[in-house]
Enzyme design. Structure first.
Site, short mmCIF file in Angstrom:
data_model
loop_
_atom_site.label_atom_id
_atom_site.label_comp_id
_atom_site.label_asym_id
_atom_site.label_seq_id
_atom_site.Cartn_x
_atom_site.Cartn_y
_atom_site.Cartn_z
N SER A 68 98.98 59.42 15.16
CA SER A 68 99.86 60.58 15.24
C SER A 68 100.98 60.41 14.23
O SER A 68 101.43 59.29 13.98
CB SER A 68 100.44 60.68 16.65
OG SER A 68 101.66 61.39 16.64
N GLU A 99 86.75 64.98 18.69
CA GLU A 99 87.34 66.30 18.93
C GLU A 99 86.83 67.31 17.90
O GLU A 99 86.61 68.48 18.22
CB GLU A 99 88.86 66.21 18.87
CG GLU A 99 89.44 65.45 20.05
CD GLU A 99 90.93 65.19 19.86
OE1 GLU A 99 91.73 65.93 20.45
OE2 GLU A 99 91.29 64.26 19.11
N TYR A 116 63.66 95.35 4.02
CA TYR A 116 64.85 94.72 3.44
C TYR A 116 66.01 95.70 3.31
O TYR A 116 65.85 96.84 2.89
CB TYR A 116 64.52 94.15 2.04
CG TYR A 116 65.73 93.46 1.43
CD1 TYR A 116 66.02 92.14 1.73
CD2 TYR A 116 66.59 94.16 0.59
CE1 TYR A 116 67.15 91.52 1.21
CE2 TYR A 116 67.71 93.54 0.06
CZ TYR A 116 67.99 92.23 0.37
OH TYR A 116 69.11 91.62 -0.15
N HIS A 119 81.07 67.40 39.38
CA HIS A 119 82.35 68.10 39.56
C HIS A 119 83.52 67.22 39.11
O HIS A 119 84.63 67.35 39.60
CB HIS A 119 82.58 68.53 41.01
CG HIS A 119 81.40 69.17 41.65
ND1 HIS A 119 81.20 70.53 41.68
CD2 HIS A 119 80.29 68.63 42.23
CE1 HIS A 119 80.07 70.82 42.30
NE2 HIS A 119 79.47 69.67 42.63
N LYS A 149 72.81 84.14 4.31
CA LYS A 149 73.02 82.79 3.77
C LYS A 149 74.35 82.18 4.18
O LYS A 149 74.46 80.97 4.41
CB LYS A 149 72.95 82.83 2.24
CG LYS A 149 71.57 83.14 1.74
CD LYS A 149 71.63 83.76 0.35
CE LYS A 149 70.50 84.70 0.13
NZ LYS A 149 70.60 85.94 0.91
N LYS A 155 99.91 56.26 19.26
CA LYS A 155 98.71 57.06 19.46
C LYS A 155 97.49 56.57 18.68
O LYS A 155 97.60 56.08 17.57
CB LYS A 155 98.98 58.53 19.09
CG LYS A 155 99.84 59.26 20.07
CD LYS A 155 99.30 59.29 21.49
CE LYS A 155 98.16 60.26 21.65
NZ LYS A 155 98.57 61.65 21.60
N SER A 189 75.89 87.46 -5.14
CA SER A 189 75.72 86.38 -4.17
C SER A 189 75.57 85.04 -4.88
O SER A 189 75.43 84.00 -4.24
CB SER A 189 74.49 86.64 -3.28
OG SER A 189 73.34 86.87 -4.08
N1 ARG Z 1 70.69 88.57 -3.46
C1 ARG Z 1 69.79 89.27 -2.62
C2 ARG Z 1 69.80 88.65 -1.23
O1 ARG Z 1 70.27 87.60 -1.11
C3 ARG Z 1 68.42 89.19 -3.17
C4 ARG Z 1 67.56 90.36 -2.83
C5 ARG Z 1 68.07 91.58 -3.45
N2 ARG Z 1 67.15 92.63 -3.35
C6 ARG Z 1 67.46 93.86 -3.70
N3 ARG Z 1 66.56 94.74 -3.61
N4 ARG Z 1 68.66 94.17 -4.09
O2 ARG Z 1 69.34 89.23 -0.28
#
Ligand code: ARG
Length: 490
Positions: free
Chosen positions: A303, A316, A343, A182, A351, A309, A48
């Site tokens: 345009s 938009e 988790y 309306h 993210k 235009k 990531s």
């Molecule tokens: N890169 C992971 C995330 O964004 C961090 C946490 C990873 N935790 C794990 N036990 N692999 O969620």
């Protein structure tokens, strides 16, 4: 930041694995129990770092607070604590200056920062992750990020947009325009009231973000992987250092909870709805059919084929880009709805949605404020538009109510007068006193002061109405509330 993969150079494709002394951090921090290095495809798939590196400030701030707590509680020595903090600051300086080499094999921002720290300061760096998991670490980083996003980009962006609208409203209190329900002409209003309607919507957005912030502003660190730690850490000290109002009560929830992101996205989505509706209104108002507003050239585009235009593309795209925000909200609820407790790696994808929505909303708020600051009403067109469409019909009925006619009867009487006038293209004000009298003998010559848009906007009495006097009062309220009475900031 050169680092070796060690094992047959199989990771990170093309990396040479040449090394004089294979340091343990050449491997992933979790590698010890594995008999094979990760497959290159796995490495690329699970990483990531390519997108979570933008959490670096928050990750380092969290680590500094954690290290200071470890030192204060005696879990690490004061000297190690100082070395870690110094090392983390140096890593931050490297990243800030663009000197930091992002190693794609580092998996994520947490491991990238930690291994850079260990490379830099050696042994003490290996104590930083005491009583911590990436699970509580990433939850912390995200909470710090969302809090920052609310405080430094979304709330100021909303407030700035409100100020732009209030500034504009101040120039058009006496401008009268038709309102629509309306999309049919309804009643005359002050153009300022029309603008202050948007200010109300953005105020609710601000309140929603502030409300969401209360649930963002709790510290998850110390929850560990999910069950906490046997070590005597001081979670509240970390929370205080990072400016949190408190700590997450339950360690399992602390690591698996992403409601604060979903709430941020929900508030963002509703804000997107408001931006999109404003954009839609103004795209219509800027059309030749309406001609109510003119947006400065700098905020329009042409345009490639039609030379005449002048398109309201910024508006938009404000309307269009909201789709990304809604997609992010949908993505986030979809991401989390089937997750088992605590988790799960799926959460790494949070993210993508968070950043996409934040970037889009931030850019759209700025664009909207800029457009507002460079748009003017064409008051002559507004006035012209208020002359047609029987905008004074409701007020004529209310005039009759004032003369003792039951409203339902008054509604019928005026309806008949409208039909009469419409037959030969006249307005209510064009009817003769005889025609009026024939429809209802309660109509006196004073009716002249009730007909016509300019009379109507000055006659509204109910609190919060869209007329001139009320718009001026609302304007004073907003100038006071937004601190615009003396001089503006930002
Ligand atoms: N890169 C992971 C995330 O964004 C961090 C946490 C990873 N935790 C794990 N036990 N692999 O969620």
């Amino acid at each position: 930041m050169a680092r070796q993969s060690g094992k047959q150079g199989s990771r990170g494709g093309g990396r040479t694995g040449r090394s004089s002394e294979p340091a343990p951090e050449a491997q992933k921090s979790w590698q010890a129990r594995f008999s094979q290095p990760a497959d290159a495809l796995t490495v690329g798939f699970v990483e990531s770092l390519s997108f979570d590196r933008r959490l670096w400030r928050h990750d380092i701030a969290g680590s500094i607070a954690h290290a200071e707590m470890l030192a204060a509680t005696g879990l690490i020595s004061a000297a190690d604590g100082r070395a870690i903090v110094r090392g983390l600051r140096a890593v931050a300086a490297d990243i800030e200056a663009g000197r930091f080499v992002w190693d794609p094999t580092c998996e994520d921002i947490h491991m990238a920062v930690e291994s850079a720290l260990i490379q830099r300061i050696g042994e003490p760096g290996r104590r930083l992750h005491t009583a911590r998991s990436r699970n509580d670490q990433v939850a912390l980083d995200l909470r710090l990020y969302v809090r920052d996003a609310i405080d430094t980009s979304i709330l100021p962006g909303l407030e700035d947009l409100q100020r732009a609208l209030v500034d504009m409203a101040g120039r058009y209190v006496d401008a009268v325009m038709p309102s629509y329900t309306h999309m049919q002409r309804a009643q005359p209003i002050s153009a300022a009231a029309c603008l202050l309607c948007y200010v109300e919507q953005f105020q609710r957005d601000r309140e929603r973000f502030l409300d969401a912030r209360r649930r963002v502003n709790l510290c998850p660190l110390g929850a560990g992987a999910l069950a906490g730690s046997t070590l005597p850490i001081d979670r509240r000290a970390v929370a205080r250092r990072l400016g949190f109002a408190g700590i997450c009560r339950n360690s399992i929830d602390a690591t698996g909870d992403r409601d604060f992101i979903t709430e941020f996205l929900a508030a963002a989505a509703l804000c997107g709805v408001h931006l999109s509706r404003l954009a839609e209104d103004w795209i219509l108002y800027a059309s030749q059919e309406f001609g109510f507003i003119t947006i400065a050239d700098a905020f329009c585009t042409g345009s490639s084929m039609m030379p005449q235009k002048r398109n309201p593309d910024v508006l938009e795209l404000i309307r269009g880009k909201t789709a990304r925000i809604f997609a992010a909200l949908t993505g986030m609820v979809t991401l989390t709805k089937g997750l088992p407790q605590a988790y799960n790696r799926d959460l790494q994808e949070d993210k993508i949605h968070l950043f996409a929505a934040h970037d889009t909303l931030d850019a759209s708020l700025r664009a909207a404020a800029a457009v507002v600051r460079h748009t003017r009403f064409n008051t002559a067109r507004l006035t012209e538009a208020t002359r047609r469409g029987f905008l004074d019909a409701t007020v004529l009925a209310e005039y009759l109510v004032g003369r003792g006619v039951p409203f339902r009867r008054a509604h019928q009487i005026v309806g008949r007068l409208v039909a009469l006038a419409e037959r030969d293209g006249r307005e209510l004000g064009d009817l003769s006193p005889e025609e009026m009298q024939a429809a209802c003998d309660r109509i006196g010559p004073d009716v002249r002061q009730w007909l016509g848009a300019d009379n109507v906007v000055r006659r509204y009495r109910s609190e919060g109405n869209a007329g001139t006097v009320s718009a001026a009062a609302q304007l004073r309220y907003w100038r006071r509330t937004l601190g615009m009475t003396r001089r503006r900031k930002r």
